[in-house]
Scaffold this motif. Structure first.
Motif, PDB file in Angstrom:
ATOM      1  N   GLY A 125       0.759  -1.239   0.000  1.00 39.44           N
ATOM      2  CA  GLY A 125       0.000   0.000   0.000  1.00 39.44           C
ATOM      3  C   GLY A 125       0.787   1.286   0.000  1.00 39.44           C
ATOM      4  O   GLY A 125       1.889   1.381  -0.547  1.00 39.44           O
ATOM      5  N   GLY A 126       0.200   2.296   0.618  1.00 38.86           N
ATOM      6  CA  GLY A 126       0.773   3.622   0.643  1.00 38.86           C
ATOM      7  C   GLY A 126      -0.114   4.611  -0.091  1.00 38.86           C
ATOM      8  O   GLY A 126      -1.280   4.332  -0.411  1.00 38.86           O
ATOM      9  N   VAL A 127       0.444   5.777  -0.385  1.00 36.42           N
ATOM     10  CA  VAL A 127      -0.272   6.823  -1.104  1.00 36.42           C
ATOM     11  C   VAL A 127       0.544   7.207  -2.326  1.00 36.42           C
ATOM     12  O   VAL A 127       1.719   7.579  -2.212  1.00 36.42           O
ATOM     13  N   GLY A 128      -0.057   7.108  -3.517  1.00 35.88           N
ATOM     14  CA  GLY A 128       0.606   7.466  -4.759  1.00 35.88           C
ATOM     15  C   GLY A 128       0.006   8.722  -5.354  1.00 35.88           C
ATOM     16  O   GLY A 128      -0.796   9.416  -4.717  1.00 35.88           O
ATOM     17  N   ASN A 129       0.374   9.016  -6.602  1.00 38.17           N
ATOM     18  CA  ASN A 129      -0.123  10.216  -7.266  1.00 38.17           C
ATOM     19  C   ASN A 129      -1.640  10.214  -7.404  1.00 38.17           C
ATOM     20  O   ASN A 129      -2.279  11.261  -7.402  1.00 38.17           O
ATOM     21  N   ALA A 130      -2.224   9.006  -7.543  1.00 42.27           N
ATOM     22  CA  ALA A 130      -3.669   8.910  -7.742  1.00 42.27           C
ATOM     23  C   ALA A 130      -4.431   8.669  -6.446  1.00 42.27           C
ATOM     24  O   ALA A 130      -5.652   8.488  -6.471  1.00 42.27           O
ATOM     25  N   GLY A 131      -3.740   8.637  -5.317  1.00 43.51           N
ATOM     26  CA  GLY A 131      -4.412   8.428  -4.039  1.00 43.51           C
ATOM     27  C   GLY A 131      -3.978   7.159  -3.341  1.00 43.51           C
ATOM     28  O   GLY A 131      -2.850   6.680  -3.529  1.00 43.51           O
ATOM     29  N   LEU A 132      -4.859   6.579  -2.534  1.00 44.34           N
ATOM     30  CA  LEU A 132      -4.539   5.403  -1.739  1.00 44.34           C
ATOM     31  C   LEU A 132      -4.269   4.183  -2.621  1.00 44.34           C
ATOM     32  O   LEU A 132      -4.949   3.954  -3.619  1.00 44.34           O
ATOM     33  N   LEU A 133      -3.265   3.385  -2.191  1.00 45.69           N
ATOM     34  CA  LEU A 133      -2.909   2.154  -2.884  1.00 45.69           C
ATOM     35  C   LEU A 133      -3.167   0.964  -1.964  1.00 45.69           C
ATOM     36  O   LEU A 133      -3.036   1.080  -0.741  1.00 45.69           O
ATOM     37  N   SER A 134      -3.505  -0.164  -2.543  1.00 45.47           N
ATOM     38  CA  SER A 134      -3.732  -1.377  -1.749  1.00 45.47           C
ATOM     39  C   SER A 134      -3.081  -2.580  -2.420  1.00 45.47           C
ATOM     40  O   SER A 134      -3.554  -3.703  -2.291  1.00 45.47           O
ATOM     41  N   ASP A 135      -1.982  -2.332  -3.131  1.00 54.46           N
ATOM     42  CA  ASP A 135      -1.289  -3.401  -3.845  1.00 54.46           C
ATOM     43  C   ASP A 135      -0.186  -4.012  -2.990  1.00 54.46           C
ATOM     44  O   ASP A 135       0.316  -3.406  -2.048  1.00 54.46           O
ATOM     45  N   THR A 136       0.198  -5.241  -3.322  1.00 53.32           N
ATOM     46  CA  THR A 136       1.231  -5.983  -2.599  1.00 53.32           C
ATOM     47  C   THR A 136       2.340  -6.373  -3.568  1.00 53.32           C
ATOM     48  O   THR A 136       2.071  -6.929  -4.637  1.00 53.32           O
ATOM     49  N   TRP A 137       3.584  -6.083  -3.165  1.00 53.87           N
ATOM     50  CA  TRP A 137       4.753  -6.392  -3.992  1.00 53.87           C
ATOM     51  C   TRP A 137       5.764  -7.166  -3.166  1.00 53.87           C
ATOM     52  O   TRP A 137       5.859  -6.969  -1.943  1.00 53.87           O
TER      53      TRP A 137
END
Length: 317
Positions: free
Chosen positions: A144-156
């Protein structure tokens, strides 16, 4: 006589250098990242900011003594993802936010002596992501985190050679607050406490998740009644235990310390740690203490060092 004088001079220089090293201490800051270096039995701390600048320095804390390791390498940033890979014996830094508040997408590794940028395709730029090392699968996990488009919920996951995005449903619409490896469960545990729906609204979202290596499972362990909208600090303490410091940036509020043990959160009755947010926190395995450094409120930014021993916070001078 000349030889004696030379030996005396060398001894004086050595003593002066020793005093200089022992007197080192990071400048006041908040929003820095901390990780535990298994190989050298020390705490690592990178970046952060105060009212005047964003830091790019790397420090180690060993036996309650600070030492600056580097001020070259990654650009200064706040709220980067930072974890130590015990298998490859290096610390991995990703993302964060630097000058201009732009989310960063660079991957860096610290091998104990120098920084090296890893130029491979990876996750989109982000700030407030969380990273932990999974020793069972020998990978760094970032969520997750916050990117240019807003909240993220991805896993890497990162194995030192490539970044791989996992097709895994997990926590959504939230900012992660704590992530670490649970040795008992042999799984990475993620805690999220604060969710943002838009620029003008926020709500508490108290959840605990575990990463199986392929997917996220939501765990039901009761509720932590934290302050809404603040940056709480969370770190392990001993096997199967977690400590959470729930602060505030006002000058009149009191912070609260919570401890998780035996599948239950309990608020401690003793707290002498001044209220703050944006502090760095990590478990120092070699000393069996959870370490807290810095943070700030609406008036001050701190560079004090505290230890949690399971019952209370002690200020380390």
């Amino acid at each position: 006589m000349q030889r004696i004088n030379m030996l005396v001079k060398m001894k004086i220089i050595f003593l002066l250098l020793s005093v200089n090293v022992s007197a080192q201490k990071p400048e006041p800051r908040w929003l820095q990242e901390m990780s535990y270096d298994e190989s050298n039995k020390q705490v690592l701390m990178f970046g952060g900011a105060n009212k005047n600048k964003i830091f790019r320095d790397l420090w180690c804390l060993k036996n309650s003594t600070w030492q600056k390791l580097s001020d070259e390498g990654p650009a200064g940033s706040i709220k980067s993802a930072f974890a130590y890979d015990a298998n490859r014996k290096c610390a991995v830094l990703f993302g964060g936010s630097g000058e201009g508040n732009k989310p960063l997408d660079e991957t860096w590794e610290w091998d104990g002596k120098k920084w090296k940028q890893i130029n491979i395709p990876g996750p989109p730029g982000r700030v407030h992501a969380m990273a932990a090392y999974d020793p069972k699968n020998k990978v760094i996990i970032i969520f997750g985190g916050v990117g240019n488009a807003g909240l993220l919920s991805d896993t890497w996951v990162y194995d030192g050679k490539s970044w791989i995005q996992k097709n895994a449903n997990g926590p959504g619409n939230c900012i992660p607050h704590g992530i670490f490896y649970d040795e008992t469960k042999e799984k990475v545990i993620l805690i999220t406490l604060y969710a943002t729906t838009n620029a003008n609204a926020s709500h508490v979202k108290n959840e605990m998740w575990e990463w199986t290596g392929h997917s996220w499972n939501n765990l039901s362990y009761g509720t932590v009644f934290t302050s809404t909208g603040n940056l709480q600090a969370i770190a392990p303490f001993e096997t199967g235990s977690i400590v959470l410091y729930d602060g505030d940036d006002t000058l009149t509020s009191n912070g609260k310390t919570w401890q998780f043990s035996k599948e239950k959160w309990t608020a401690t009755s003793f707290n002498n740690l001044s209220c703050r947010i944006g502090e760095g926190m990590v478990y120092d395995r070699s000393r069996n203490r959870t370490i807290l450094f810095g943070g700030g409120n609406r008036k001050d930014v701190f560079n004090d060092l505290w230890e949690w021993n399971g019952k209370e916070w002690n200020n380390i001078k």
